[in-house]
Write an enzyme that holds these catalytic residues in place. Structure first.
Site, PDB file in Angstrom:
ATOM      1  N   ASN A   7     -18.600 -12.543 -31.245  1.00  0.00           N
ATOM      2  CA  ASN A   7     -19.868 -13.048 -31.781  1.00  0.00           C
ATOM      3  C   ASN A   7     -20.973 -12.180 -31.193  1.00  0.00           C
ATOM      4  OD1 ASN A   7     -22.164 -14.418 -32.516  1.00  0.00           O
ATOM      5  ND2 ASN A   7     -21.595 -16.360 -31.575  1.00  0.00           N
ATOM      6  N   LYS A  14     -20.425 -12.444 -27.279  1.00  0.00           N
ATOM      7  CA  LYS A  14     -19.528 -13.483 -26.780  1.00  0.00           C
ATOM      8  C   LYS A  14     -18.124 -13.147 -27.272  1.00  0.00           C
ATOM      9  CE  LYS A  14     -23.036 -17.129 -27.003  1.00  0.00           C
ATOM     10  NZ  LYS A  14     -23.473 -18.335 -27.741  1.00  0.00           N
ATOM     11  N   ASP A 148     -21.052 -17.899 -41.448  1.00  0.00           N
ATOM     12  CA  ASP A 148     -21.683 -19.211 -41.227  1.00  0.00           C
ATOM     13  C   ASP A 148     -22.075 -19.879 -42.544  1.00  0.00           C
ATOM     14  OD1 ASP A 148     -21.514 -19.037 -38.520  1.00  0.00           O
ATOM     15  OD2 ASP A 148     -23.662 -19.052 -38.135  1.00  0.00           O
ATOM     16  N   HIS A 208     -25.254 -30.968 -36.391  1.00  0.00           N
ATOM     17  CA  HIS A 208     -25.132 -29.885 -35.405  1.00  0.00           C
ATOM     18  C   HIS A 208     -26.507 -29.737 -34.759  1.00  0.00           C
ATOM     19  CE1 HIS A 208     -23.617 -25.829 -34.015  1.00  0.00           C
ATOM     20  NE2 HIS A 208     -24.927 -25.692 -33.849  1.00  0.00           N
ATOM     21  N   GLY A 210     -28.512 -28.394 -31.723  1.00  0.00           N
ATOM     22  CA  GLY A 210     -28.679 -27.556 -30.546  1.00  0.00           C
ATOM     23  C   GLY A 210     -30.088 -27.008 -30.578  1.00  0.00           C
ATOM     24  N   GLY A 212     -30.894 -24.464 -32.226  1.00  0.00           N
ATOM     25  CA  GLY A 212     -30.940 -24.419 -33.685  1.00  0.00           C
ATOM     26  C   GLY A 212     -30.216 -25.665 -34.160  1.00  0.00           C
ATOM     27  N   ASP A 283     -36.167 -26.329 -24.349  1.00  0.00           N
ATOM     28  CA  ASP A 283     -34.937 -26.950 -23.847  1.00  0.00           C
ATOM     29  C   ASP A 283     -35.104 -28.470 -23.860  1.00  0.00           C
ATOM     30  OD1 ASP A 283     -32.929 -28.053 -22.026  1.00  0.00           O
ATOM     31  OD2 ASP A 283     -32.521 -25.981 -21.449  1.00  0.00           O
ATOM     32  N   PHE A 284     -34.238 -29.139 -24.595  1.00  0.00           N
ATOM     33  CA  PHE A 284     -34.352 -30.594 -24.735  1.00  0.00           C
ATOM     34  C   PHE A 284     -34.239 -31.316 -23.393  1.00  0.00           C
ATOM     35  CE2 PHE A 284     -33.733 -29.432 -29.077  1.00  0.00           C
ATOM     36  CZ  PHE A 284     -34.224 -30.477 -29.846  1.00  0.00           C
ATOM     37  N   ARG A 285     -33.491 -30.744 -22.459  1.00  0.00           N
ATOM     38  CA  ARG A 285     -33.355 -31.381 -21.139  1.00  0.00           C
ATOM     39  C   ARG A 285     -34.689 -31.395 -20.406  1.00  0.00           C
ATOM     40  NH1 ARG A 285     -28.360 -27.526 -19.732  1.00  0.00           N
ATOM     41  NH2 ARG A 285     -29.899 -26.161 -20.683  1.00  0.00           N
TER      42      ARG A 285
END
Length: 399
Positions: A7, A14, A148, A208, A210, A212, A283-285
């Site tokens: 990827n 990756k 994708d 999904h 994330g 994105g 970042d959601f955290r």
């Protein structure tokens, strides 16, 4: 059969190597900061500890060469030679309407793909660099492109055509394509397996979520609608992307702020979304922590995010004609109890009831709905790499 999955991003590669006999991961990792200072390769053999190698990586080809060197290293490697790799599967972001399924690379496929690089200018050219490197470094080894977008090629016309002059579709192929297809495909099959029913009998909404994020309506195993569009900018509120907005807004802001098309594109893609509303982070955290400490804009960002997902769930419930399974996957979907709770709250009339205790799960496969919930709600960690490996085996088997 051993399959290498690659990827390639703008500054990263990756990789995972699978033994497809038992779908075991033999090695995996990441080459990052390609073309930048401080480049390195993270390498993990099996379940052993990760090792980090600081290596100059000026190009994607050099990164892939170094990954190959590690895979056959006498101390750290998992292969005696690269000849043990039977095929390579490449994640490709955008196949347009040219590729409705995964394909084996030959001259015709290569040239067709090269002609649609501009559909995803931030992704496709780097995907192609990965293919080029492997064709040069592993001549004769089958290369498979896994898109994708291909899972969404089953959408009906009324779902993918935009209400624009039709000649723009004919001339430029401007239409909804959708993304994250490999992830949506994987989790829909996996959840069907877990509940013991054929995917062809199920009505599934796959979320999904994330940095994105996209949501897909799946009927009889096929995608019938999805939230991302011609680009990954449409749809849900994301980490840095705005998702659905009034199309007149960018035009207005270009005039008022004297912005170029490139500048407005940068703002909508990289400075909006959760980051834009909260002013804290993409970042959601981090945004969740800020909200807990009383940051009102952070709290608002999470509410806007959940509200948009909820709207899509309602819309897709309508076009599916009911719902059997709601699936959460990807970073936030898998590890965000707060976000899942905000999304599902108020959907009881659709038969969706979360079990608060089970909803605490992070990163594990688990049914998180109550026993009396008409709709089963699941957390399913996505595994796009495994899906790419399976597709590679399927396509090479056709050869």
């Amino acid at each position: 059969m051993k399959v290498l999955v690659l990827n390639c991003g703008s500054s990263s590669v990756k990789y995972q190597v699978f033994d497809m006999k038992d779908e075991k991961v033999l090695a995996k990792g990441l080459a990052e900061r390609i073309g930048l200072d401080g480049s390195r390769i993270v390498y993990q053999r099996g379940v052993e500890s990760k090792k980090v190698f600081e290596i100059p990586l000026p190009t994607h080809k050099k990164a892939i060469e170094e990954i190959f060197r590690l895979l056959v290293d006498k101390n750290d490697g998992i292969l005696s030679s690269l000849n043990e790799i039977d095929a390579v599967g490449h994640r490709v972001v955008h196949g347009g309407d040219k590729f409705i399924e995964s394909v084996l690379v030959n001259d015709e496929v290569y040239n067709t793909f090269k002609g649609i690089l501009d559909l995803a200018p931030l992704h496709n050219p780097y995907n192609l660099q990965g293919v080029d490197a492997c064709l040069e470094l592993m001549p004769g080894v089958p290369q498979v492109l896994v898109f994708d977008t291909s899972f969404h090629q089953t959408m009906p016309e009324e779902a993918y055509i935009y209400a624009l002059p039709y000649e723009w579709y004919e001339k430029y192929k401007i239409r909804r394509y959708g993304f994250h297809g490999t992830s949506h495909y994987y989790v829909s099959r996996r959840v069907a397996e877990l509940i013991g029913r054929p995917v062809e009998e199920l009505k599934i909404i796959s979320c999904h979520l994330g940095n994105g994020a996209s949501i897909t309506a799946i009927k009889n195993g096929k995608s019938i609608d999805t939230s991302m569009g011609y680009t990954p900018l449409e749809g849900l509120v994301m980490g840095t992307r705005c998702g659905d907005i009034d199309p007149a807004i960018p035009i207005l802001l270009m005039e008022k702020e004297n912005l170029s098309p490139k500048q407005i594109d940068e703002i909508l893609n990289k400075k909006s979304g959760i980051l834009g509303i909260s002013g804290v982070s993409s970042d959601f955290r981090d945004v969740g922590e800020a909200a807990e400490k009383g940051n009102k804009r952070a709290e608002l960002a999470l509410k806007v995010f959940a509200y948009r997902v909820k709207k899509y769930i309602g819309a897709y419930h309508a076009i599916l004609g009911g719902l059997d399974v709601l699936v959460f996957t990807a970073g936030v979907g898998e590890r965000g109890p707060l976000e899942r709770s905000l999304i599902c709250s108020g959907l009881e009339h659709l038969g969706i009831k979360l079990d608060p205790e089970k909803n605490k799960v992070k990163g594990e496969e688990l049914k998180i709905s109550t026993p009396d919930s008409k709709v089963e709600v699941w957390v399913i960690p996505t595994n796009e790499e495994l899906m790419i490996a399976r597709e590679t085996v399927r396509v090479v088997g056709k050869k």
